[in-house]
Design an enzyme around this catalytic site. Sequence first.
Site, mmCIF file in Angstrom:
data_model
loop_
_atom_site.group_PDB
_atom_site.id
_atom_site.type_symbol
_atom_site.label_atom_id
_atom_site.label_comp_id
_atom_site.label_asym_id
_atom_site.label_seq_id
_atom_site.Cartn_x
_atom_site.Cartn_y
_atom_site.Cartn_z
ATOM 1 N N SER A 25 0.801 -1.225 0.000
ATOM 2 C CA SER A 25 0.000 0.000 0.000
ATOM 3 C C SER A 25 0.832 1.272 0.000
ATOM 4 C CB SER A 25 -0.950 -0.001 1.202
ATOM 5 O OG SER A 25 -0.239 -0.214 2.403
ATOM 6 N N HIS A 29 -0.312 6.437 5.909
ATOM 7 C CA HIS A 29 0.153 6.101 4.569
ATOM 8 C C HIS A 29 0.499 7.387 3.820
ATOM 9 C CE1 HIS A 29 -1.327 2.066 5.331
ATOM 10 N NE2 HIS A 29 -0.803 1.675 4.168
#
Length: 293
Positions: free
Chosen positions: A38, A264
């Site tokens: 990711s 992220h």
Amino acid sequence: MTRRVTVVSLLTALIATFLVPHASAAPRYRNYVSLGDSFVSGPFIPLQRLDPLSCFKSTQNYPSVLARKLGIANFTDISCGGAQTKDMAGVQSGIPGQSVPQLSALKADTDLVTLSIGGNDIGFMDIILTCAGKSLLDPHGAPCKANYGDELAQRVAATAPKVAEVLKGIKQRSPKAKIVLVGYLRILPPSGGCWPIVPISRGDVPYLDTVQKQLNGMLGAEAEAAGATFVNPYDISLGRDTCAAPWDKWVEGIIPTSLAFPVHPNARGMAAVGKQVAGVLGSGLAGTEFDGV
């Protein structure tokens, strides 16, 4: 007259050699494949791709940035959120997931491969959530370090041979490819932190930062051993971590302030990594498109 013509011809050739190629040369790489987890795919960063939707890939992730900067038309992004090293040669079932192994995208004529992997093998998100939970009762201590001790360093060490196997698999399938192993952007500052905005206890911030340095260090060592190139975004992201101001951060916190998955990279972080990799590849384009990141 002959000597004069020779000098003029030589000057013309030198000008053509040093000034013209940047405008007319074909892209150095023609067939690019992006692999990884990711931190590659870019979950929740607009626009999300549909191939498949369950992998949460963004058109603004760093491989997409890199492909545009290098002018590569034949670009395959098979990265997928949640991927581990085992999902490179095996099917990643569920959501996130996809029905084919990531290495299946590699061909004999693939000439550029980028890869970011290993964070999910050590349990990245579980670690963050566990440490955040423990911080609520001890915000100034180091409850996460007390809980894990040396275990996380051992997880990093155990992941090393798995990364080596992935790099071996890439070389077997695409023997002529330039392989670039890309590390992870800095998640936390070196010390202090910003509890409760990012709920990691003050004493655990340097502990977790050290674990991330160990992870990136392991990836660099495996890249060197395999003859691959290592690019380490950690080195360029001081002051861009989850505790930075919303307009400065490249990695979102547990509560994002821009469109990206918690803990992220956001679009700015992806742009910075794409720019860094392009610079390492010697594209001559780094710094022309994303100087504002």
